[in-house]
Design an enzyme around this catalytic site. Structure first.
Site, PDB file in Angstrom:
ATOM      1  N   ARG A 113       0.850  -1.205   0.000  1.00  0.00           N
ATOM      2  CA  ARG A 113       0.000   0.000   0.000  1.00  0.00           C
ATOM      3  C   ARG A 113       0.879   1.247   0.000  1.00  0.00           C
ATOM      4  O   ARG A 113       0.546   2.262  -0.590  1.00  0.00           O
ATOM      5  CB  ARG A 113      -0.968   0.012   1.193  1.00  0.00           C
ATOM      6  CG  ARG A 113      -1.712   1.351   1.352  1.00  0.00           C
ATOM      7  CD  ARG A 113      -3.050   1.228   2.097  1.00  0.00           C
ATOM      8  NE  ARG A 113      -3.000   0.350   3.243  1.00  0.00           N
ATOM      9  CZ  ARG A 113      -2.463   0.671   4.435  1.00  0.00           C
ATOM     10  NH1 ARG A 113      -1.941   1.866   4.628  1.00  0.00           N
ATOM     11  NH2 ARG A 113      -2.468  -0.203   5.418  1.00  0.00           N
ATOM     12  N   TYR A 167     -16.467  17.970 -15.049  1.00  0.00           N
ATOM     13  CA  TYR A 167     -16.776  16.547 -15.192  1.00  0.00           C
ATOM     14  C   TYR A 167     -17.890  16.186 -14.199  1.00  0.00           C
ATOM     15  O   TYR A 167     -17.835  16.597 -13.029  1.00  0.00           O
ATOM     16  CB  TYR A 167     -15.516  15.725 -14.932  1.00  0.00           C
ATOM     17  CG  TYR A 167     -15.775  14.237 -14.948  1.00  0.00           C
ATOM     18  CD1 TYR A 167     -16.096  13.586 -16.133  1.00  0.00           C
ATOM     19  CD2 TYR A 167     -15.738  13.491 -13.779  1.00  0.00           C
ATOM     20  CE1 TYR A 167     -16.366  12.229 -16.149  1.00  0.00           C
ATOM     21  CE2 TYR A 167     -16.000  12.132 -13.787  1.00  0.00           C
ATOM     22  CZ  TYR A 167     -16.322  11.509 -14.974  1.00  0.00           C
ATOM     23  OH  TYR A 167     -16.589  10.169 -14.985  1.00  0.00           O
ATOM     24  N   ASP A 223      -7.435  19.464 -14.245  1.00  0.00           N
ATOM     25  CA  ASP A 223      -7.785  18.118 -14.690  1.00  0.00           C
ATOM     26  C   ASP A 223      -7.397  18.062 -16.173  1.00  0.00           C
ATOM     27  O   ASP A 223      -8.051  18.658 -17.022  1.00  0.00           O
ATOM     28  CB  ASP A 223      -9.285  17.875 -14.475  1.00  0.00           C
ATOM     29  CG  ASP A 223      -9.721  16.463 -14.863  1.00  0.00           C
ATOM     30  OD1 ASP A 223      -9.041  15.851 -15.716  1.00  0.00           O
ATOM     31  OD2 ASP A 223     -10.739  15.993 -14.342  1.00  0.00           O
ATOM     32  N   LYS A 269      -8.844   7.154 -19.387  1.00  0.00           N
ATOM     33  CA  LYS A 269      -9.100   7.699 -20.719  1.00  0.00           C
ATOM     34  C   LYS A 269      -7.844   7.589 -21.587  1.00  0.00           C
ATOM     35  O   LYS A 269      -7.379   6.491 -21.806  1.00  0.00           O
ATOM     36  CB  LYS A 269      -9.603   9.145 -20.580  1.00  0.00           C
ATOM     37  CG  LYS A 269     -10.643   9.335 -19.468  1.00  0.00           C
ATOM     38  CD  LYS A 269     -11.961   8.601 -19.726  1.00  0.00           C
ATOM     39  CE  LYS A 269     -12.860   8.498 -18.495  1.00  0.00           C
ATOM     40  NZ  LYS A 269     -13.147   9.742 -17.805  1.00  0.00           N
TER      41      LYS A 269
END
Ligand SMILES: *Cc1c(COP(=O)(O)O)cnc(C)c1O
Length: 370
Positions: free
Chosen positions: A35, A87, A160, A185
């Site tokens: 982690r 978004y 972004d 994306k």
């Protein structure tokens, strides 16, 4: 991307180990528990960090987990300024979750209007958040203008950069503090991974993001990290083809009788075309069009494309078509949606890397249905 120094493997191995042997308590090779540190994730993070000209990167299980980590930098009661056109998932996170859990407040303003931004700043304002080109109205925001205002008022400037990718623009070079991607994306590019990544060149934010990534645990898995690493190898050539196809398609759509308006930053008719030329290498693979019909007519067109798949998401090799008002932006209240220019006949195209003649032929036959 670096080769594996222990074996010379060209592709980084997918290290699934959760834990790592120590020579003596606390003496190890820099890896303790996956982690916190994972070699596959590290290679991926360094790769995107380099592409964005940052000094640190943090990969997450999704774009939304990456975005959430950035909001976690803020103390409770902070105020955030965002562009109008956001978004849908970011809007939902802010308005439906962060308002309640962190008491964050949000002002949506036209971020190309310096006066409007300045007027929205209060004593609680801590962050300015933009997307450029934006989703789905593809407005281009002046990165230099926004970062200058942010610096003057000590706000964290976040971009972004999902739509543009570092191939087209590198916001840190324009003075932004943090860049975030839905790697789902273009970075991955093949519609088969959900993933997100944050890049910064600020050591204070990097330290906090590292703690948030480790402490909250929404990490990018070794396999997903490997998948995006693989996608990144072809990012540049994919982007070249996306941009080439999108420009050709936008020019062709402009002449089409069933299309009222074509929104594409590469067209001279786009309100920020000159700005896009200044801050982007090319104009991206996303096009929005307003059809000369109503909601019903728009639905018919979307039901009848064959090559363009009717689906949410974007940025992959295959072309997609969708209706923001009923799909990606359905969670935004109608009034806000109208203000952002998302009308019922606004159709968003994610232009893939297929042959341009096939793309034109498909849209031409589908447009006959409205
Ligand atoms: C898809 C997307 C996100 C969210 O990313 P996920 O990987 O779906 O969690 C955030 N911002 C933009 C611009 C996006 O397109």
């Amino acid at each position: 991307q670096e080769t594996d120094t222990s074996t010379g493997a060209i592709m980084p191995p997918i290290v699934t180990s959760t834990t790592y042997c120590q020579e003596s308590p606390g003496v190890h090779k820099g890896f303790e528990y996956s982690r916190a540190q994972n070699p596959t994730r590290f290679t991926y993070e360094r790769s995107v960090m380099t592409l964005e000209n940052g000094t640190a990167a943090f990969a997450f299980a999704s774009g939304m987990a990456a975005i959430n980590a950035i909001f976690e930098l803020l103390p409770p009661h902070s105020h955030i300024i965002t562009s109008h056109d956001l978004y849908g998932g970011t809007y939902r996170l802010l308005h439906k979750i962060k308002k309640r859990s962190q008491n964050l407040s949000v002002s949506m303003v036209d971020c190309n209007d310096a006066k409007a931004i300045e007027a929205a700043i209060t004593d609680d304002t801590k962050m300015i958040w933009i997307e450029s080109p934006s989703n789905p109205t593809l407005s281009v925001i002046d990165l230099k203008l926004v970062s200058k205002i942010a610096q003057r008022h000590h706000l964290i400037a976040v971009c972004d950069n999902t739509f543009a990718t570092p191939y087209l623009q590198k916001p840190l070079d324009f003075g932004f503090d943090i860049v975030v991607h839905s790697a789902t994306k273009y970075l991955n590019g093949h519609s088969d991974v959900i993933n997100g990544i944050v890049v910064t060149n600020n050591t204070e934010y990097a330290d906090q993001l590292s703690l948030i990534q480790f402490g909250e645990g929404a990490i990018s898995s070794p396999f997903d990290s490997y998948m995006v690493l693989r996608g990144l190898k072809t990012l540049a050539i994919r982007m070249q083809r996306h941009c080439e196809n999108a420009l050709a398609l936008a020019q062709w759509l402009k002449q089409h009788s069933k299309v009222k308006r074509v929104i594409y930053p590469g067209l001279a008719t786009h309100p920020q075309h000159a700005l896009a030329q200044q801050q982007m290498r090319r104009f991206g693979g996303m096009i929005s069009i307003e059809l000369d019909t109503d909601l019903e007519g728009s639905k018919k067109v979307l039901e009848n494309t064959k090559l363009f798949q009717l689906a949410e998401s974007l940025g992959a090799v295959e072309s997609l078509i969708q209706l923001p008002a009923l799909m990606t932006h359905a969670s935004i209240p109608e009034a806000e949606r109208q203000k952002a220019g998302i009308s019922d006949n606004l159709v968003r195209l994610s232009v893939g890397i297929e042959h341009i003649d096939d793309l034109k032929a498909d849209l031409d036959q589908a447009l006959q249905y409205c």
